[in-house]
Design a protein around this motif. Structure first.
Motif, PDB file in Angstrom:
ATOM      1  N   LEU A 194       1.013   3.377  -5.100  1.00 40.19           N
ATOM      2  CA  LEU A 194      -0.143   3.831  -4.321  1.00 40.19           C
ATOM      3  C   LEU A 194      -1.046   4.699  -5.196  1.00 40.19           C
ATOM      4  O   LEU A 194      -2.185   4.970  -4.853  1.00 40.19           O
ATOM      5  CB  LEU A 194       0.300   4.634  -3.093  1.00 40.19           C
ATOM      6  N   HIS A 195      -0.502   5.156  -6.308  1.00 40.63           N
ATOM      7  CA  HIS A 195      -1.252   6.051  -7.219  1.00 40.63           C
ATOM      8  C   HIS A 195      -1.500   5.277  -8.522  1.00 40.63           C
ATOM      9  O   HIS A 195      -2.051   4.189  -8.486  1.00 40.63           O
ATOM     10  CB  HIS A 195      -0.418   7.324  -7.374  1.00 40.63           C
ATOM     11  N   ALA A 214      -3.644  -8.345   4.002  1.00 37.83           N
ATOM     12  CA  ALA A 214      -3.983  -6.925   3.833  1.00 37.83           C
ATOM     13  C   ALA A 214      -4.430  -6.291   5.152  1.00 37.83           C
ATOM     14  O   ALA A 214      -4.253  -5.097   5.369  1.00 37.83           O
ATOM     15  CB  ALA A 214      -5.082  -6.777   2.776  1.00 37.83           C
ATOM     16  N   LYS A 270      -1.421  -5.563  10.326  1.00 37.43           N
ATOM     17  CA  LYS A 270      -0.676  -4.302  10.417  1.00 37.43           C
ATOM     18  C   LYS A 270       0.838  -4.513  10.462  1.00 37.43           C
ATOM     19  O   LYS A 270       1.604  -3.568  10.254  1.00 37.43           O
ATOM     20  CB  LYS A 270      -1.119  -3.498  11.654  1.00 37.43           C
ATOM     21  N   ARG A 282      -0.754  -4.373   1.005  1.00 34.04           N
ATOM     22  CA  ARG A 282      -2.109  -3.805   0.948  1.00 34.04           C
ATOM     23  C   ARG A 282      -2.864  -4.435  -0.211  1.00 34.04           C
ATOM     24  O   ARG A 282      -2.245  -4.848  -1.193  1.00 34.04           O
ATOM     25  CB  ARG A 282      -2.047  -2.304   0.698  1.00 34.04           C
ATOM     26  N   LEU A 283      -4.144  -4.457  -0.089  1.00 32.80           N
ATOM     27  CA  LEU A 283      -4.940  -4.975  -1.201  1.00 32.80           C
ATOM     28  C   LEU A 283      -4.921  -3.932  -2.306  1.00 32.80           C
ATOM     29  O   LEU A 283      -5.534  -2.864  -2.174  1.00 32.80           O
ATOM     30  CB  LEU A 283      -6.368  -5.258  -0.723  1.00 32.80           C
ATOM     31  N   GLY A 336      -5.577  -1.786  -5.594  1.00 30.05           N
ATOM     32  CA  GLY A 336      -6.828  -1.502  -6.300  1.00 30.05           C
ATOM     33  C   GLY A 336      -7.994  -1.317  -5.348  1.00 30.05           C
ATOM     34  O   GLY A 336      -9.146  -1.242  -5.787  1.00 30.05           O
ATOM     35  N   PHE A 337      -7.682  -1.244  -4.059  1.00 32.57           N
ATOM     36  CA  PHE A 337      -8.726  -1.010  -3.040  1.00 32.57           C
ATOM     37  C   PHE A 337      -8.379   0.234  -2.230  1.00 32.57           C
ATOM     38  O   PHE A 337      -7.220   0.474  -1.908  1.00 32.57           O
ATOM     39  CB  PHE A 337      -8.823  -2.204  -2.083  1.00 32.57           C
ATOM     40  N   GLY A 338      -9.401   0.991  -1.871  1.00 32.43           N
ATOM     41  CA  GLY A 338      -9.205   2.146  -1.003  1.00 32.43           C
ATOM     42  C   GLY A 338      -8.941   3.404  -1.805  1.00 32.43           C
ATOM     43  O   GLY A 338      -8.487   3.359  -2.957  1.00 32.43           O
ATOM     44  N   ARG A 377      -8.190   7.895  -1.008  1.00 31.13           N
ATOM     45  CA  ARG A 377      -8.140   9.010  -0.064  1.00 31.13           C
ATOM     46  C   ARG A 377      -9.486   9.738   0.042  1.00 31.13           C
ATOM     47  O   ARG A 377      -9.906  10.132   1.127  1.00 31.13           O
ATOM     48  CB  ARG A 377      -7.039   9.987  -0.510  1.00 31.13           C
ATOM     49  N   TYR A 380     -13.230  -5.506   8.427  1.00 32.01           N
ATOM     50  CA  TYR A 380     -12.098  -4.569   8.318  1.00 32.01           C
ATOM     51  C   TYR A 380     -12.306  -3.617   7.143  1.00 32.01           C
ATOM     52  O   TYR A 380     -12.178  -2.391   7.279  1.00 32.01           O
ATOM     53  CB  TYR A 380     -10.785  -5.353   8.136  1.00 32.01           C
ATOM     54  N   HIS A 416     -13.169   0.353   7.394  1.00 33.14           N
ATOM     55  CA  HIS A 416     -12.202   1.299   6.819  1.00 33.14           C
ATOM     56  C   HIS A 416     -12.704   1.934   5.522  1.00 33.14           C
ATOM     57  O   HIS A 416     -11.964   2.672   4.871  1.00 33.14           O
ATOM     58  CB  HIS A 416     -10.865   0.593   6.541  1.00 33.14           C
ATOM     59  N   LEU A 474     -13.204   0.633   2.566  1.00 35.84           N
ATOM     60  CA  LEU A 474     -12.320   0.264   1.454  1.00 35.84           C
ATOM     61  C   LEU A 474     -13.105  -0.491   0.386  1.00 35.84           C
ATOM     62  O   LEU A 474     -13.638  -1.570   0.656  1.00 35.84           O
ATOM     63  CB  LEU A 474     -11.163  -0.601   1.974  1.00 35.84           C
ATOM     64  N   ASN A 478     -11.165   0.593  -6.345  1.00 35.21           N
ATOM     65  CA  ASN A 478     -10.989   1.875  -7.022  1.00 35.21           C
ATOM     66  C   ASN A 478     -10.801   1.618  -8.518  1.00 35.21           C
ATOM     67  O   ASN A 478     -10.849   0.469  -8.975  1.00 35.21           O
ATOM     68  CB  ASN A 478      -9.829   2.677  -6.404  1.00 35.21           C
ATOM     69  N   ASP A 521      -8.467   1.316 -10.412  1.00 34.42           N
ATOM     70  CA  ASP A 521      -7.387   0.434 -10.874  1.00 34.42           C
ATOM     71  C   ASP A 521      -7.691  -1.044 -10.694  1.00 34.42           C
ATOM     72  O   ASP A 521      -6.938  -1.891 -11.168  1.00 34.42           O
ATOM     73  CB  ASP A 521      -6.091   0.770 -10.127  1.00 34.42           C
TER      74      ASP A 521
END
Ligand code: CMC
Length: 431
Positions: free
Chosen positions: A261-262, A290, A293, A298-299, A301-303, A305, A350, A354, A356, A359, A361
């Motif tokens: 996630l990081h 992605a 629920k 998860r996708l 490299g997207f999203g 914080r 979506y 959200h 998204l 990012n 990465d």
């Protein structure tokens, strides 16, 4: 004039001081909340908790702004070098020519890794993940350099040692994983050129340094140099708050960065794109998964914080990625898949709802792949880049008189008090 927020709980009113940042960001100081009202705050993942005042990086997640010490990331990526940016992040000001030269000399002086440490590598299983090795090696530095930091000069020695050695340690780890002879650092090469040479030069095939690739690596590391209170940096601060030495604190940060996630997302993106490429999943399938629920996927490299718009680092990284591939005449089918994924995702309700966006990465792995960096070393590349930030944040935390031992509270949600009931036969005599 000091400002206050008023909190009313059960008829009781309390004035809470407002802490204001220089860019209009503000926080409510709740330090006296529990003492005065018995309440603590509840904020899993600390998404809304300001844990420190910091002078190092500024982010505006809504506008997509990132600055180090007041300088826009775009300007630094365009004009600076990684060593200069590292100096800025750690010391607060851009270096003058003399300071930059001194830093380069010190980086050279500290670039070797103790031969005894090199023996450690031989004892890791060949399949070890390079992040596990890096975390262990950085922690081990403390045993070789146990001196305490008691002055600015000591601190300079330690931070230069870390920045210089992490690059040598990462490349040794790669060489040993391939069963190749270790390539030593060269004092006539700049920081990034030296890394590439240590990674890829071999006695049978000399590595040819290309100006554009060295530049692209500088940009890659500049983009990662700090990102205020991200997960690994918060870990470095938290561990350091117990008066733990800098090597152990940063080793803990490296472990935190490893998660997908990081920082581990850069490796996970390539795995995701390769799955699409090799297993024939369609971009639409991936987007559908992605959004589902009931599916943990998860996708990657997207999203983000903080960023609720396009990550400013990702914009630069995407351009950097295109330039490297063009320079190396490297055609990567994963880039086409990534571009298509982005195109579909950013216009999907979506992802729009959200907030998204790609990012840092999302495109970095494709660029690193073209440079020849193996996938399992992508997060190591992130770690080398983030090191100046960890160092600066560790130092700032240890020097901040308002900082205390990191020790959050909790809301207990387990079983209420109950009496202990012995099971048959347990009791005296069973030992
Ligand atoms: N794909 C699908 N849905 C997502 C994604 C994603 N990549 N990211 C967030 N969401 C959804 C999530 O399901 C949730 O939906 P809902 O509100 O309907 O339940 C909502 O967005 C908020 O998610 P969150 O997990 O509460 O958000 P967060 O701020 O805790 O997560 C994140 C941030 C980076 C962990 C997350 O966006 C993510 O998992 N991204 C993929 C991993 C990744 O690329 N990480 C690298 C981050 S940038 C490098 C770094 O600095 O570490």
């Amino acid at each position: 004039m000091e400002k206050f927020a008023t909190l009313t709980i059960g008829g009781q009113t309390m004035e809470l001081p407002i802490v204001e940042g220089v860019e209009g960001d503000s926080a409510i100081d709740i330090r006296m909340l529990r003492q005065k009202t018995g309440f603590v705050t509840y904020d899993p993942g600390y998404g809304n908790t300001g844990s420190c005042k910091s002078t190092i990086a500024y982010m505006d997640g809504e506008k997509g702004i990132l600055r180090y010490r007041g300088y826009d990331i775009e300007e630094l990526a365009e004009n600076s070098s990684f060593v200069e940016t590292a100096y800025l992040v750690i010391n607060g000001e851009l270096p003058g020519r003399e300071e930059l030269n001194r830093t380069s000399v010190l980086l050279n002086d500290h670039s070797l890794v103790h031969e005894d440490m090199q023996n450690f590598y031989q004892n890791f299983p060949r399949a070890s993940h390079p992040m596990g090795i890096l975390s262990a090696m950085v922690n081990a530095l403390r045993s070789f350099y146990p001196e305490l930091i008691t002055s600015d000069k000591d601190f300079e020695e330690v931070y230069v040692r870390l920045i210089s050695k992490i690059r040598t340690m990462a490349s040794i780890s790669y060489k040993i994983s391939r069963g190749h002879k270790v390539e030593y650092p060269r004092p006539d090469y700049t920081y990034c050129a030296n890394f590439l040479n240590m990674m890829f030069n071999t006695p049978v095939k000399p590595y040819i340094l290309r100006k554009e690739i060295v530049r692209a690596l500088n940009v890659f590391w500049i983009l990662h140099a700090d990102h205020e209170q991200n997960c690994s940096t918060a870990v470095v601060r938290a561990v350091g708050s117990a008066r733990t030495n800098i090597y152990a604190s940063i080793s803990a940060g490296i472990s935190a960065l490893w998660g997908d996630l990081h920082g581990g997302a850069n490796q996970a993106v390539i795995q995701m794109l390769s799955d699409i490429h090799e297993k024939g999943a369609s971009v639409e399938d991936i987007i559908r998964r992605a959004k589902d629920k009931s599916d943990p996927f998860r996708l990657m490299g997207f999203g983000h914080r903080v960023y609720k718009t396009y990550d400013p680092r990702a914009k630069i990284m995407k351009k950097n990625c295109h330039e490297v591939l063009a320079r190396l005449k490297y055609k990567d089918p994963l880039l086409d898949i990534a571009l298509k994924l982005e195109e579909v995702a950013v216009s999907d309700p979506y992802f729009v709802d959200h907030n998204l966006y790609p990012n840092v990465d999302f495109y970095s792995g494709i660029m690193l792949r073209a440079m020849g960096i193996p996938t399992n070393m992508f997060t190591v590349m992130f770690a080398i880049g983030r090191l100046p930030g960890w160092i600066a944040q560790w130092r700032e935390n240890t020097q901040d008189p308002e900082q205390r031992l990191t020790r959050p509270r909790q809301v207990y949600s387990g079983c209420p008090r109950r009496p202990y009931v012995p099971i048959d036969g347990r009791g005296e005599g069973t030992w």
